[in-house]
Motif scaffolding. Structure first.
Motif, PDB file in Angstrom:
ATOM      1  N   PHE A   7       0.837  -1.195   0.000  1.00 27.14           N
ATOM      2  CA  PHE A   7       0.000   0.000   0.000  1.00 27.14           C
ATOM      3  C   PHE A   7       0.871   1.242   0.000  1.00 27.14           C
ATOM      4  O   PHE A   7       2.017   1.222   0.447  1.00 27.14           O
ATOM      5  CB  PHE A   7      -0.956   0.034   1.196  1.00 27.14           C
ATOM      6  CG  PHE A   7      -0.279   0.142   2.538  1.00 27.14           C
ATOM      7  CD1 PHE A   7       0.074   1.378   3.057  1.00 27.14           C
ATOM      8  CD2 PHE A   7       0.000  -0.984   3.281  1.00 27.14           C
ATOM      9  CE1 PHE A   7       0.695   1.489   4.287  1.00 27.14           C
ATOM     10  CE2 PHE A   7       0.618  -0.894   4.520  1.00 27.14           C
ATOM     11  CZ  PHE A   7       0.972   0.350   5.023  1.00 27.14           C
ATOM     12  N   SER A   8       0.313   2.295  -0.542  1.00 27.91           N
ATOM     13  CA  SER A   8       0.961   3.593  -0.571  1.00 27.91           C
ATOM     14  C   SER A   8      -0.144   4.633  -0.602  1.00 27.91           C
ATOM     15  O   SER A   8      -0.948   4.665  -1.533  1.00 27.91           O
ATOM     16  CB  SER A   8       1.839   3.707  -1.818  1.00 27.91           C
ATOM     17  OG  SER A   8       2.435   4.966  -1.872  1.00 27.91           O
ATOM     18  N   THR A   9      -0.216   5.465   0.421  1.00 27.06           N
ATOM     19  CA  THR A   9      -1.300   6.437   0.515  1.00 27.06           C
ATOM     20  C   THR A   9      -0.867   7.665   1.302  1.00 27.06           C
ATOM     21  O   THR A   9       0.108   7.627   2.046  1.00 27.06           O
ATOM     22  CB  THR A   9      -2.546   5.803   1.176  1.00 27.06           C
ATOM     23  OG1 THR A   9      -3.634   6.719   1.079  1.00 27.06           O
ATOM     24  CG2 THR A   9      -2.298   5.466   2.625  1.00 27.06           C
ATOM     25  N   GLU A  10      -1.621   8.735   1.100  1.00 28.38           N
ATOM     26  CA  GLU A  10      -1.438   9.945   1.895  1.00 28.38           C
ATOM     27  C   GLU A  10      -2.711  10.177   2.684  1.00 28.38           C
ATOM     28  O   GLU A  10      -3.797  10.213   2.131  1.00 28.38           O
ATOM     29  CB  GLU A  10      -1.153  11.145   0.996  1.00 28.38           C
ATOM     30  CG  GLU A  10       0.223  11.088   0.385  1.00 28.38           C
ATOM     31  CD  GLU A  10       0.660  12.414  -0.205  1.00 28.38           C
ATOM     32  OE1 GLU A  10       0.409  13.456   0.428  1.00 28.38           O
ATOM     33  OE2 GLU A  10       1.240  12.376  -1.282  1.00 28.38           O
ATOM     34  N   VAL A  11      -2.562  10.310   3.989  1.00 30.43           N
ATOM     35  CA  VAL A  11      -3.690  10.553   4.880  1.00 30.43           C
ATOM     36  C   VAL A  11      -3.674  12.033   5.238  1.00 30.43           C
ATOM     37  O   VAL A  11      -2.694  12.523   5.812  1.00 30.43           O
ATOM     38  CB  VAL A  11      -3.586   9.688   6.155  1.00 30.43           C
ATOM     39  CG1 VAL A  11      -4.769   9.931   7.063  1.00 30.43           C
ATOM     40  CG2 VAL A  11      -3.454   8.219   5.797  1.00 30.43           C
ATOM     41  N   PRO A  12      -4.743  12.776   4.876  1.00 29.60           N
ATOM     42  CA  PRO A  12      -4.757  14.215   5.180  1.00 29.60           C
ATOM     43  C   PRO A  12      -4.792  14.489   6.673  1.00 29.60           C
ATOM     44  O   PRO A  12      -5.375  13.732   7.448  1.00 29.60           O
ATOM     45  CB  PRO A  12      -6.036  14.713   4.501  1.00 29.60           C
ATOM     46  CG  PRO A  12      -6.845  13.513   4.216  1.00 29.60           C
ATOM     47  CD  PRO A  12      -5.949  12.325   4.214  1.00 29.60           C
ATOM     48  N   LYS A  13      -4.145  15.577   7.059  1.00 30.39           N
ATOM     49  CA  LYS A  13      -4.150  15.991   8.466  1.00 30.39           C
ATOM     50  C   LYS A  13      -4.432  17.483   8.534  1.00 30.39           C
ATOM     51  O   LYS A  13      -4.128  18.223   7.608  1.00 30.39           O
ATOM     52  CB  LYS A  13      -2.818  15.675   9.134  1.00 30.39           C
ATOM     53  CG  LYS A  13      -1.651  16.466   8.583  1.00 30.39           C
ATOM     54  CD  LYS A  13      -0.381  16.186   9.322  1.00 30.39           C
ATOM     55  CE  LYS A  13       0.729  17.074   8.757  1.00 30.39           C
ATOM     56  NZ  LYS A  13       1.973  16.927   9.434  1.00 30.39           N
ATOM     57  N   ALA A  14      -5.015  17.912   9.617  1.00 29.23           N
ATOM     58  CA  ALA A  14      -5.328  19.324   9.795  1.00 29.23           C
ATOM     59  C   ALA A  14      -4.456  19.953  10.877  1.00 29.23           C
ATOM     60  O   ALA A  14      -4.102  21.127  10.789  1.00 29.23           O
ATOM     61  CB  ALA A  14      -6.798  19.499  10.139  1.00 29.23           C
ATOM     62  N   THR A  15      -4.089  19.158  11.897  1.00 32.32           N
ATOM     63  CA  THR A  15      -3.322  19.688  13.022  1.00 32.32           C
ATOM     64  C   THR A  15      -2.211  18.722  13.412  1.00 32.32           C
ATOM     65  O   THR A  15      -2.154  17.592  12.935  1.00 32.32           O
ATOM     66  CB  THR A  15      -4.238  19.890  14.251  1.00 32.32           C
ATOM     67  OG1 THR A  15      -4.719  18.606  14.657  1.00 32.32           O
ATOM     68  CG2 THR A  15      -5.393  20.809  13.950  1.00 32.32           C
ATOM     69  N   LYS A  16      -1.357  19.153  14.298  1.00 40.05           N
ATOM     70  CA  LYS A  16      -0.302  18.285  14.839  1.00 40.05           C
ATOM     71  C   LYS A  16      -0.917  17.115  15.608  1.00 40.05           C
ATOM     72  O   LYS A  16      -0.369  16.031  15.638  1.00 40.05           O
ATOM     73  CB  LYS A  16       0.623  19.071  15.777  1.00 40.05           C
ATOM     74  CG  LYS A  16       1.637  19.908  15.074  1.00 40.05           C
ATOM     75  CD  LYS A  16       2.714  19.015  14.524  1.00 40.05           C
ATOM     76  CE  LYS A  16       3.893  19.839  14.062  1.00 40.05           C
ATOM     77  NZ  LYS A  16       4.863  19.033  13.347  1.00 40.05           N
ATOM     78  N   GLU A  17      -2.062  17.347  16.223  1.00 41.64           N
ATOM     79  CA  GLU A  17      -2.738  16.282  16.958  1.00 41.64           C
ATOM     80  C   GLU A  17      -3.199  15.176  16.000  1.00 41.64           C
ATOM     81  O   GLU A  17      -3.095  13.995  16.324  1.00 41.64           O
ATOM     82  CB  GLU A  17      -3.946  16.842  17.717  1.00 41.64           C
ATOM     83  CG  GLU A  17      -4.588  15.829  18.626  1.00 41.64           C
ATOM     84  CD  GLU A  17      -5.670  16.449  19.485  1.00 41.64           C
ATOM     85  OE1 GLU A  17      -6.750  15.855  19.541  1.00 41.64           O
ATOM     86  OE2 GLU A  17      -5.411  17.503  20.083  1.00 41.64           O
TER      87      GLU A  17
END
Length: 70
Positions: free
Chosen positions: A19-29
């Protein structure tokens, strides 16, 4: 996002066992939460992580899904 959703996402983007994916994030948490979920999946033997790269707006994950126990 929880552990089950992350595993489903990884299975959907996988090609064979990889697998190869990018998981979006909004904050450091969010970043810490994703890392913790990945560590839990690794410790349970569901995935083997090869690469985890922190990017500005996402976390890139690359590794192997273990299908022995679905």
């Amino acid at each position: 996002m929880n552990k089950v959703d992350l595993l489903k996402n990884l299975r959907n983007v996988s090609q064979g066992n990889f697998f190869s994916t990018e998981v979006p994030k909004a904050t450091k948490e969010d970043e810490k939460n994703i890392e913790e979920l990945v560590r839990e999946l690794e410790s349970e033997g569901k995935i083997k992580l090869r690469e985890c790269v922190q990017r500005e707006y996402s976390v890139y994950l690359h590794g192997i899904i273990k299908y022995a126990d679905e």
